[in-house]
Design a protein around this motif. Structure first.
Motif, PDB file in Angstrom:
ATOM      1  N   UNK A   1       8.907  -4.628   1.274  1.00 42.89           N
ATOM      2  CA  UNK A   1       7.844  -5.601   1.480  1.00 42.89           C
ATOM      3  C   UNK A   1       6.490  -4.939   1.665  1.00 42.89           C
ATOM      4  N   UNK A   2       5.460  -5.740   1.562  1.00 37.70           N
ATOM      5  CA  UNK A   2       4.085  -5.268   1.654  1.00 37.70           C
ATOM      6  C   UNK A   2       3.322  -6.135   2.645  1.00 37.70           C
ATOM      7  N   UNK A   3       2.558  -5.494   3.515  1.00 39.31           N
ATOM      8  CA  UNK A   3       1.645  -6.199   4.410  1.00 39.31           C
ATOM      9  C   UNK A   3       0.226  -5.781   4.049  1.00 39.31           C
ATOM     10  N   UNK A   4      -0.664  -6.753   3.949  1.00 38.30           N
ATOM     11  CA  UNK A   4      -2.064  -6.492   3.619  1.00 38.30           C
ATOM     12  C   UNK A   4      -2.922  -7.159   4.689  1.00 38.30           C
ATOM     13  N   UNK A   5      -3.694  -6.337   5.403  1.00 38.57           N
ATOM     14  CA  UNK A   5      -4.536  -6.824   6.491  1.00 38.57           C
ATOM     15  C   UNK A   5      -5.997  -6.590   6.150  1.00 38.57           C
ATOM     16  N   UNK A   6      -6.801  -7.639   6.213  1.00 37.04           N
ATOM     17  CA  UNK A   6      -8.241  -7.445   6.014  1.00 37.04           C
ATOM     18  C   UNK A   6      -8.804  -6.739   7.234  1.00 37.04           C
ATOM     19  N   UNK A   7      -9.807  -5.879   6.983  1.00 38.24           N
ATOM     20  CA  UNK A   7     -10.438  -5.111   8.059  1.00 38.24           C
ATOM     21  C   UNK A   7     -11.952  -5.158   7.899  1.00 38.24           C
ATOM     22  N   UNK A   8     -12.646  -4.813   8.970  1.00 38.42           N
ATOM     23  CA  UNK A   8     -14.083  -4.613   8.888  1.00 38.42           C
ATOM     24  C   UNK A   8     -14.355  -3.309   8.147  1.00 38.42           C
ATOM     25  N   UNK A   9     -15.464  -3.233   7.436  1.00 35.13           N
ATOM     26  CA  UNK A   9     -15.709  -2.096   6.547  1.00 35.13           C
ATOM     27  C   UNK A   9     -15.855  -0.758   7.263  1.00 35.13           C
ATOM     28  N   UNK A  10     -16.025  -0.754   8.570  1.00 38.17           N
ATOM     29  CA  UNK A  10     -16.119   0.507   9.304  1.00 38.17           C
ATOM     30  C   UNK A  10     -14.813   0.851  10.022  1.00 38.17           C
ATOM     31  N   UNK A  11     -13.774   0.050   9.858  1.00 33.62           N
ATOM     32  CA  UNK A  11     -12.545   0.221  10.632  1.00 33.62           C
ATOM     33  C   UNK A  11     -11.427   0.935   9.876  1.00 33.62           C
ATOM     34  N   UNK A  12     -11.678   1.359   8.648  1.00 33.20           N
ATOM     35  CA  UNK A  12     -10.620   1.906   7.809  1.00 33.20           C
ATOM     36  C   UNK A  12      -9.862   3.068   8.420  1.00 33.20           C
ATOM     37  N   UNK A  13     -10.571   4.096   8.828  1.00 31.53           N
ATOM     38  CA  UNK A  13      -9.897   5.284   9.362  1.00 31.53           C
ATOM     39  C   UNK A  13      -9.161   4.976  10.666  1.00 31.53           C
ATOM     40  N   UNK A  14      -9.748   4.125  11.486  1.00 35.67           N
ATOM     41  CA  UNK A  14      -9.095   3.737  12.736  1.00 35.67           C
ATOM     42  C   UNK A  14      -7.800   2.984  12.451  1.00 35.67           C
ATOM     43  N   UNK A  15      -7.831   2.080  11.460  1.00 32.37           N
ATOM     44  CA  UNK A  15      -6.618   1.320  11.124  1.00 32.37           C
ATOM     45  C   UNK A  15      -5.551   2.221  10.513  1.00 32.37           C
ATOM     46  N   UNK A  16      -5.953   3.210   9.721  1.00 32.54           N
ATOM     47  CA  UNK A  16      -4.969   4.164   9.189  1.00 32.54           C
ATOM     48  C   UNK A  16      -4.283   4.899  10.330  1.00 32.54           C
ATOM     49  N   UNK A  17      -5.050   5.324  11.320  1.00 36.30           N
ATOM     50  CA  UNK A  17      -4.475   6.015  12.473  1.00 36.30           C
ATOM     51  C   UNK A  17      -3.563   5.085  13.272  1.00 36.30           C
ATOM     52  N   UNK A  18      -3.991   3.847  13.476  1.00 37.94           N
ATOM     53  CA  UNK A  18      -3.161   2.883  14.204  1.00 37.94           C
ATOM     54  C   UNK A  18      -1.855   2.637  13.455  1.00 37.94           C
ATOM     55  N   UNK A  19      -1.934   2.503  12.136  1.00 41.52           N
ATOM     56  CA  UNK A  19      -0.725   2.296  11.331  1.00 41.52           C
ATOM     57  C   UNK A  19       0.206   3.490  11.464  1.00 41.52           C
ATOM     58  N   UNK A  20      -0.343   4.692  11.430  1.00 49.67           N
ATOM     59  CA  UNK A  20       0.479   5.898  11.586  1.00 49.67           C
ATOM     60  C   UNK A  20       1.149   5.924  12.958  1.00 49.67           C
ATOM     61  N   UNK A  21       0.435   5.477  13.974  1.00 55.03           N
ATOM     62  CA  UNK A  21       1.012   5.422  15.327  1.00 55.03           C
ATOM     63  C   UNK A  21       2.213   4.479  15.392  1.00 55.03           C
ATOM     64  N   UNK A  22       2.285   3.520  14.470  1.00 50.61           N
ATOM     65  CA  UNK A  22       3.404   2.578  14.416  1.00 50.61           C
ATOM     66  C   UNK A  22       4.416   2.968  13.347  1.00 50.61           C
ATOM     67  N   UNK A  23       4.277   4.181  12.801  1.00 52.09           N
ATOM     68  CA  UNK A  23       5.251   4.695  11.860  1.00 52.09           C
ATOM     69  C   UNK A  23       5.005   4.356  10.407  1.00 52.09           C
ATOM     70  N   UNK A  24       3.882   3.758  10.076  1.00 50.20           N
ATOM     71  CA  UNK A  24       3.581   3.386   8.697  1.00 50.20           C
ATOM     72  C   UNK A  24       2.774   4.465   7.992  1.00 50.20           C
TER      73      UNK A  24
END
Length: 173
Positions: A124-147
């Motif tokens: 499956x695929x999850x797609x979350x919209x983000x604010x344009x300055x939040x990309x790197x933070x969201x990548x790190x958060x995703x990694x913290x959850x094993x993604x």
């Protein structure tokens, strides 16, 4: 392969879910929102687009209480920091609860990300919209959850969404 079952977390008007259902004619979907008013609009939009037979809507708090799994999960959660300036036009037409997510704009991602593994089907695929300055933070958060996650830009070339695939989910440490 096209998704058979789609979940739209924070569905609002239902636009994302209904657009997907119009694209994938064999799919069905569920839209969840914390606002009864938003759900009424989503249901009306489903009726007017002829998609009401394939779209269900329910009152809820993100993915809390859902036991079903989905092939595609979409979400455009609130992601604006409470101190951030926004245009008067946006402030006039959008409720604050649909815009602001804590001091850093990340509060709702902190709630959604841990729910995704139990909601996504394998592959499956999850797609979350983000604010344009939040990309790197969201990548790190995703990694913290094993993604393992990837960023995707909007038409202006700014980071606009993060995609997570359950097949890339790393084992918990």
């Amino acid at each position: 392969h096209p998704p058979a079952r789609i979940l739209d977390l924070g569905t609002g008007s239902g636009a994302l879910l209904l657009a997907c259902l119009s694209e994938w004619r064999n799919a069905t979907g569920l839209g969840v929102d914390a606002s009864l008013a938003a759900l009424a609009v989503a249901q009306e939009n489903a009726q007017s687009t002829g998609l009401a037979g394939r779209a269900n809507f329910r009152l809820g708090d993100w993915g809390e209480g859902l036991s079903e799994r989905f092939d595609l999960i979409l979400s455009n959660p609130p992601y604006i920091a409470e101190t951030e300036e926004i245009s008067e036009e946006v402030r006039t037409f959008e409720p604050a609860s649909a815009l602001f997510a804590g001091g850093d704009g990340l509060d709702d991602y902190r709630r959604i990300l841990p729910q995704l593994p139990s909601l996504l089907n394998p592959g499956g695929l999850a797609v979350l919209e983000i604010g344009h300055t939040q990309g790197q933070t969201l990548l790190a958060m995703a990694a913290d959850h094993g993604f393992t996650a990837s960023l995707h830009p909007d038409l202006a070339g700014r980071d606009r969404c993060v995609a997570l695939n359950v097949s890339t989910l790393k084992p918990a440490a």
